[in-house]
Design a protein around this motif. Structure first.
Motif, PDB file in Angstrom:
ATOM      1  N   ALA A   1      33.093  15.882  -0.046  1.00 45.34           N
ATOM      2  CA  ALA A   1      31.864  16.521  -0.999  1.00 45.34           C
ATOM      3  C   ALA A   1      30.942  16.862  -0.256  1.00 45.34           C
ATOM      4  N   TYR A   2      30.300  17.988  -0.652  1.00 46.06           N
ATOM      5  CA  TYR A   2      29.154  18.669   0.101  1.00 46.06           C
ATOM      6  C   TYR A   2      27.900  19.116  -0.808  1.00 46.06           C
ATOM      7  N   ASN A   3      26.715  18.637  -0.406  1.00 41.33           N
ATOM      8  CA  ASN A   3      25.521  18.774  -1.012  1.00 41.33           C
ATOM      9  C   ASN A   3      24.942  19.819  -0.441  1.00 41.33           C
ATOM     10  N   TYR A   4      24.714  21.032  -1.631  1.00 39.00           N
ATOM     11  CA  TYR A   4      24.229  22.138  -0.898  1.00 39.00           C
ATOM     12  C   TYR A   4      23.010  22.424  -1.030  1.00 39.00           C
ATOM     13  N   LEU A   5      22.086  21.275  -1.099  1.00 41.32           N
ATOM     14  CA  LEU A   5      20.681  21.339  -0.932  1.00 41.32           C
ATOM     15  C   LEU A   5      20.232  20.472   0.267  1.00 41.32           C
ATOM     16  N   THR A   6      20.978  19.435   0.670  1.00 42.50           N
ATOM     17  CA  THR A   6      20.804  18.685   1.786  1.00 42.50           C
ATOM     18  C   THR A   6      21.790  19.106   2.807  1.00 42.50           C
ATOM     19  N   GLU A   7      22.851  19.655   2.602  1.00 49.43           N
ATOM     20  CA  GLU A   7      23.851  19.909   3.529  1.00 49.43           C
ATOM     21  C   GLU A   7      24.541  18.451   3.917  1.00 49.43           C
ATOM     22  N   GLU A   8      24.514  17.588   3.256  1.00 50.65           N
ATOM     23  CA  GLU A   8      25.200  16.414   3.608  1.00 50.65           C
ATOM     24  C   GLU A   8      26.727  16.585   3.155  1.00 50.65           C
ATOM     25  N   ARG A   9      27.622  15.975   3.975  1.00 49.07           N
ATOM     26  CA  ARG A   9      28.912  15.872   3.773  1.00 49.07           C
ATOM     27  C   ARG A   9      29.399  14.374   3.448  1.00 49.07           C
ATOM     28  N   ARG A  10      30.350  14.055   2.711  1.00 49.94           N
ATOM     29  CA  ARG A  10      30.948  12.823   2.603  1.00 49.94           C
ATOM     30  C   ARG A  10      32.203  13.120   2.173  1.00 49.94           C
ATOM     31  N   PRO A  11      33.040  12.081   2.973  1.00 50.38           N
ATOM     32  CA  PRO A  11      34.754  12.446   2.920  1.00 50.38           C
ATOM     33  C   PRO A  11      35.180  12.097   1.542  1.00 50.38           C
ATOM     34  N   ILE A  12      36.057  12.606   0.986  1.00 47.87           N
ATOM     35  CA  ILE A  12      36.887  12.248  -0.223  1.00 47.87           C
ATOM     36  C   ILE A  12      38.343  12.497   0.143  1.00 47.87           C
ATOM     37  N   THR A  13      39.168  11.921  -1.024  1.00 46.36           N
ATOM     38  CA  THR A  13      40.407  11.995  -0.822  1.00 46.36           C
ATOM     39  C   THR A  13      41.086  13.396  -1.295  1.00 46.36           C
ATOM     40  N   GLN A  14      42.247  13.747  -0.871  1.00 50.74           N
ATOM     41  CA  GLN A  14      42.867  15.013  -1.571  1.00 50.74           C
ATOM     42  C   GLN A  14      43.048  14.927  -2.878  1.00 50.74           C
ATOM     43  N   ALA A  15      43.283  13.685  -3.532  1.00 44.04           N
ATOM     44  CA  ALA A  15      43.273  13.643  -4.750  1.00 44.04           C
ATOM     45  C   ALA A  15      42.031  13.733  -5.690  1.00 44.04           C
TER      46      ALA A  15
ATOM     47  N   MET B   1      19.456  24.742 -28.388  1.00 43.93           N
ATOM     48  CA  MET B   1      18.843  25.469 -27.248  1.00 43.93           C
ATOM     49  C   MET B   1      18.267  24.938 -26.349  1.00 43.93           C
ATOM     50  N   ILE B   2      18.175  25.085 -25.007  1.00 42.14           N
ATOM     51  CA  ILE B   2      17.484  24.555 -24.121  1.00 42.14           C
ATOM     52  C   ILE B   2      16.004  24.948 -24.365  1.00 42.14           C
ATOM     53  N   THR B   3      15.167  23.749 -24.046  1.00 42.19           N
ATOM     54  CA  THR B   3      13.708  24.113 -24.527  1.00 42.19           C
ATOM     55  C   THR B   3      12.811  23.852 -23.057  1.00 42.19           C
ATOM     56  N   GLN B   4      13.660  23.243 -22.242  1.00 35.26           N
ATOM     57  CA  GLN B   4      12.898  23.306 -20.982  1.00 35.26           C
ATOM     58  C   GLN B   4      13.992  23.708 -19.688  1.00 35.26           C
ATOM     59  N   PRO B   5      13.600  24.097 -18.574  1.00 36.45           N
ATOM     60  CA  PRO B   5      14.441  24.573 -17.484  1.00 36.45           C
ATOM     61  C   PRO B   5      15.364  23.456 -16.986  1.00 36.45           C
ATOM     62  N   LYS B   6      16.681  23.500 -16.792  1.00 34.28           N
ATOM     63  CA  LYS B   6      17.262  22.615 -16.125  1.00 34.28           C
ATOM     64  C   LYS B   6      17.055  22.819 -14.548  1.00 34.28           C
ATOM     65  N   VAL B   7      17.279  21.767 -13.759  1.00 31.08           N
ATOM     66  CA  VAL B   7      16.790  21.677 -12.453  1.00 31.08           C
ATOM     67  C   VAL B   7      17.757  21.091 -11.576  1.00 31.08           C
ATOM     68  N   LEU B   8      18.043  21.835 -10.487  1.00 28.62           N
ATOM     69  CA  LEU B   8      18.995  21.329  -9.506  1.00 28.62           C
ATOM     70  C   LEU B   8      18.124  20.720  -8.312  1.00 28.62           C
ATOM     71  N   THR B   9      18.620  19.491  -8.191  1.00 25.21           N
ATOM     72  CA  THR B   9      17.850  18.679  -7.057  1.00 25.21           C
ATOM     73  C   THR B   9      19.099  18.075  -6.028  1.00 25.21           C
ATOM     74  N   ALA B  10      18.764  17.329  -5.176  1.00 26.45           N
ATOM     75  CA  ALA B  10      19.670  16.719  -4.241  1.00 26.45           C
ATOM     76  C   ALA B  10      20.671  15.697  -5.102  1.00 26.45           C
ATOM     77  N   ASP B  11      20.194  15.402  -6.119  1.00 28.57           N
ATOM     78  CA  ASP B  11      21.263  14.261  -6.977  1.00 28.57           C
ATOM     79  C   ASP B  11      22.231  15.227  -7.525  1.00 28.57           C
ATOM     80  N   ASN B  12      22.049  16.363  -8.040  1.00 31.20           N
ATOM     81  CA  ASN B  12      23.295  17.108  -8.748  1.00 31.20           C
ATOM     82  C   ASN B  12      23.668  18.258  -8.009  1.00 31.20           C
TER      83      ASN B  12
END
Ligand SMILES: [Zn+2]
Length: 127
Positions: free
Chosen positions: A97-111, A68-79
């Protein structure tokens, strides 16, 4: 050839349907459903009812077994990463790749977009 397996719902046999009936006229009985494939309980239950029955009987033990989780999971800019596609663009420029907290975008390949190897199952970038 796929093998037949039984529905894992603990009460599957008590639901009275034609396809569960087996045996001769004077000795009819209902049996657990058997199929090559099921849609519920990750391919192991024949219906939402059987899936719910399974969870009602075993869910608490499964939670205790896997922890069982005993502490909350946290969404930060890292994940907070996920892979996106811009449908107005062509080629590798369309994937990022899009970071939905910071709105940063990084290019990735189609693969990478197809197989998600650049992001782990917690939403962190791996590359
Ligand atoms: Zn069932």
């Amino acid at each position: 050839m796929s093998q037949l397996k039984y529905c894992q719902g603990p009460k599957c046999h008590i639901y009275d349907t034609k396809d569960r009936k087996r045996g001769p006229k004077d000795n009819k009985r209902n049996e657990t459903r058997r199929r090559s494939n099921f849609y519920y309980l990750d391919g192991n239950a024949c219906s939402m009812t059987c899936e719910r029955d399974w969870f009602n009987r075993y869910g608490q033990r499964a939670l205790q077994h896997f922890g069982m989780i005993t502490q909350p999971k946290v969404l930060t800019a890292d994940n907070a990463w996920r892979n996106c596609r811009d449908w107005r663009r062509e080629g590798d420029d369309a994937f990022y790749a899009y970071n939905y907290l910071t709105e940063e975008r990084r290019p990735i390949t189609q693969a990478q977009y197809r197989d998600d190897t650049n992001i782990d199952d917690q939403g962190r970038l791996t590359t």
